[in-house]
Design an enzyme around this catalytic site. Structure first.
Site, PDB file in Angstrom:
ATOM      1  N   LYS A 134     -10.757  -3.105  -3.600  1.00 58.71           N
ATOM      2  CA  LYS A 134     -10.969  -1.933  -3.746  1.00 58.71           C
ATOM      3  C   LYS A 134     -10.763  -1.083  -4.840  1.00 58.71           C
ATOM      4  CE  LYS A 134     -13.337  -2.579   1.018  1.00 58.71           C
ATOM      5  NZ  LYS A 134     -13.368  -2.628   2.118  1.00 58.71           N
TER       6      LYS A 134
ATOM      7  N   LYS B 216       0.539  -1.140   0.129  1.00 57.69           N
ATOM      8  CA  LYS B 216       0.077  -0.090  -0.027  1.00 57.69           C
ATOM      9  C   LYS B 216       0.852   1.483   0.309  1.00 57.69           C
ATOM     10  CE  LYS B 216      -4.434  -1.942   1.835  1.00 57.69           C
ATOM     11  NZ  LYS B 216      -5.632  -1.567   1.646  1.00 57.69           N
TER      12      LYS B 216
ATOM     13  N   LYS C 159      -4.782  -9.970  -6.425  1.00 61.29           N
ATOM     14  CA  LYS C 159      -6.539 -10.036  -5.582  1.00 61.29           C
ATOM     15  C   LYS C 159      -7.395  -8.564  -6.142  1.00 61.29           C
ATOM     16  CE  LYS C 159      -6.576  -7.198  -1.676  1.00 61.29           C
ATOM     17  NZ  LYS C 159      -6.918  -6.987  -0.231  1.00 61.29           N
TER      18      LYS C 159
HETATM   19  N1  AQP Z   1      -9.838 -10.160  -3.032  1.00 61.81           N
HETATM   20  C1  AQP Z   1     -10.232 -11.099  -2.406  1.00 61.81           C
HETATM   21  N2  AQP Z   1     -10.460 -12.401  -1.430  1.00 61.81           N
HETATM   22  C2  AQP Z   1     -10.937 -12.345  -0.698  1.00 61.81           C
HETATM   23  N3  AQP Z   1     -11.329 -11.774   0.566  1.00 61.81           N
HETATM   24  C3  AQP Z   1     -10.597 -10.652   0.697  1.00 61.81           C
HETATM   25  N4  AQP Z   1     -10.911  -9.524   1.550  1.00 61.81           N
HETATM   26  C4  AQP Z   1     -10.467  -8.780   0.632  1.00 61.81           C
HETATM   27  N5  AQP Z   1      -9.918  -8.736  -0.454  1.00 61.81           N
HETATM   28  C5  AQP Z   1     -10.655  -9.808  -1.130  1.00 61.81           C
HETATM   29  C6  AQP Z   1     -11.191  -9.283   3.074  1.00 61.81           C
HETATM   30  O1  AQP Z   1     -12.515  -8.468   2.841  1.00 61.81           O
HETATM   31  C7  AQP Z   1     -12.299  -8.450   3.863  1.00 61.81           C
HETATM   32  C8  AQP Z   1     -12.913  -6.862   4.020  1.00 61.81           C
HETATM   33  O2  AQP Z   1     -11.722  -6.578   3.660  1.00 61.81           O
HETATM   34  P1  AQP Z   1     -11.216  -4.929   3.681  1.00 61.81           P
HETATM   35  O3  AQP Z   1     -12.521  -3.783   4.330  1.00 61.81           O
HETATM   36  O4  AQP Z   1     -10.269  -4.895   4.775  1.00 61.81           O
HETATM   37  O5  AQP Z   1     -10.664  -4.262   2.336  1.00 61.81           O
HETATM   38  P2  AQP Z   1      -9.313  -4.884   1.979  1.00 61.81           P
HETATM   39  O6  AQP Z   1      -8.633  -5.653   2.350  1.00 61.81           O
HETATM   40  O7  AQP Z   1      -8.866  -3.391   2.082  1.00 61.81           O
HETATM   41  O8  AQP Z   1     -10.202  -4.856   0.597  1.00 61.81           O
HETATM   42  P3  AQP Z   1      -9.678  -4.480  -0.457  1.00 61.81           P
HETATM   43  O9  AQP Z   1     -10.043  -4.845  -1.578  1.00 61.81           O
HETATM   44  O10 AQP Z   1      -8.149  -5.199  -0.700  1.00 61.81           O
HETATM   45  O11 AQP Z   1      -9.149  -3.219  -0.135  1.00 61.81           O
HETATM   46  P4  AQP Z   1      -7.498  -2.028  -1.333  1.00 61.81           P
HETATM   47  O12 AQP Z   1      -8.068  -2.474  -2.662  1.00 61.81           O
HETATM   48  O13 AQP Z   1      -7.423  -0.693  -0.346  1.00 61.81           O
HETATM   49  O14 AQP Z   1      -6.216  -3.250  -0.697  1.00 61.81           O
HETATM   50  C9  AQP Z   1     -10.834  -9.016   4.728  1.00 61.81           C
HETATM   51  O15 AQP Z   1     -11.295 -10.249   5.412  1.00 61.81           O
HETATM   52  C10 AQP Z   1     -10.092  -9.091   3.348  1.00 61.81           C
HETATM   53  O16 AQP Z   1      -9.808 -10.343   3.848  1.00 61.81           O
END
Ligand code: AQP
Length: 344
Positions: free
Chosen positions: A210, A115, A207
């Site tokens: 968001k 990040k 993966k």
């Molecule tokens: N691709 C994924 N597959 C399975 N599980 C996932 N999670 C996130 N992406 C995947 C799970 O979603 C939950 C919430 O996560 P969060 O709100 O912390 O979001 P995040 O992990 O920051 O989501 P992103 O999409 O990965 O955001 P960015 O783009 O900012 O990095 C968690 O339980 C996570 O494991």
């Protein structure tokens, strides 16, 4: 180690573009767990501000994630549903953990490296210390189980290290105050099922996320049937037919991803899916996946939109949940302060 009552904690960030990975990796598990455990589900708005946020959007996304929880089937009466910033115990315990956790441990966290990217010097201190706050989120409730996606595994290991170090560092005090040989449990991650890591629809090695600039890389829970269909039809695949067994998916990340998504949405294994579709080409498999995804996600998406518009209801759910969460968190923080020797 002392036995701890079973309690589930998990959190989701209100950062917009709530997607299929979040839904299958987290929400579906949250819903399953509520039949078996007491659960605390949190919208982690304090984690969200580790990167810049527009205040109006943060409010909107907090309501959106809460609506997603409820629309997916989480019962806010049985479970505790709230947003993190309403319960100050998270921030208090995070500070204690900033003093327990080691720089060397945080330096190994791959999510920070990803990040922060090349501009590390300009990343917020909060982004770096994020895993300490995550440990506090879980341990302020002395939670024993944490359903998450695969990407959070390393942070959960760090949470266990922090709990263990706190228990060791303050063992004498913990024992003297009558908590036995450990104040904090070592929480277990629950990472299982065919979609623990849903991959981008454009690139099977990344993966689903968001923050991916391409909206075609993910299916958002707010997408309508046409958008879901279009994204699945455009999803990257390879020219071969689907194999009949799981082993045949190796080296084919895009195929493996779509089969995993199908399996998770249907509630079956990847082998079951391949028994049905082995030998078929992607166009017929994708048509079946579109039908399934629209049938499963469509109702969740429309219920989410309906709930999200009802600010008074959503805010009331969060407020009532926060009241219940605060009671547990302040009870545990009082104990932590006694263990540390803080005068109160
Ligand atoms: N691709 C994924 N597959 C399975 N599980 C996932 N999670 C996130 N992406 C995947 C799970 O979603 C939950 C919430 O996560 P969060 O709100 O912390 O979001 P995040 O992990 O920051 O989501 P992103 O999409 O990965 O955001 P960015 O783009 O900012 O990095 C968690 O339980 C996570 O494991």
């Amino acid at each position: 180690m002392a036995a701890f009552p079973q309690l589930v904690f998990s959190g989701v960030q209100p950062t917009g573009n709530f997607h299929l990975g979040n839904y299958l990796g987290a929400l579906v598990k949250f819903v399953e767990m509520q039949a078996k455990y007491d659960c605390v589900y949190c919208v982690v708005d304090m984690h969200a501000i580790t990167v810049p946020q527009d205040p109006a959007e943060l409010t909107m996304h907090t309501r959106e994630v809460t609506a997603a929880f409820l629309a997916s089937g989480i019962d806010p009466k049985k479970n505790i549903v709230f947003n993190q910033s309403q319960v100050s115990g998270h921030a208090e315990l995070a500070w204690v953990f900033n003093c327990v956790s080691r720089l060397g441990w945080l330096n190994r966290m791959t999510q920070f490296k990803e990040k922060a990217g090349k501009d590390r010097e300009n990343a917020s201190v909060g982004l770096y210390a994020y895993p300490n706050l995550m440990a506090a989120d879980i341990l302020v409730y002395r939670a024993t189980h944490v359903p998450v996606g695969e990407d959070q595994k390393q942070h959960l290991e760090l949470t266990r290290d922090i709990a263990q170090k706190f228990n060791n560092d303050f063992a004498a005090s913990i024992e003297r105050l009558g908590y036995g040989d450990a104040f904090f449990p070592l929480p277990e991650p629950i990472i299982q099922g065919p979609a623990t890591r849903v991959m981008s629809l454009r690139d099977g090695s990344k993966k689903m996320s968001k923050s991916d600039p391409s909206d075609y890389s993910r299916i958002n829970l707010s997408d309508d049937a046409d958008q879901i269909a279009q994204k699945i039809r455009k999803a990257k695949t390879d020219p071969d037919a689907l194999p009949s067994e799981n082993a045949g998916l190796s080296g084919r990340p895009e195929a493996e991803n779509l089969v995993g998504v199908f399996a998770a949405l249907q509630g079956v294994t990847k082998d079951d899916v391949l028994k049905q579709f082995g030998g078929q080409n992607f166009s017929s498999f994708k048509s079946a996946l579109v039908d399934l995804a629209v049938a499963k996600l469509g109702p969740v998406g429309s219920e989410m939109k309906r709930l999200q518009a009802d600010h008074a209801y959503i805010d009331d759910v969060l407020r009532k949940g926060a009241d219940r969460a605060r009671e547990i968190a302040s009870h545990n923080m009082t104990a932590v302060k006694d263990i540390l020797g803080f005068v109160r």
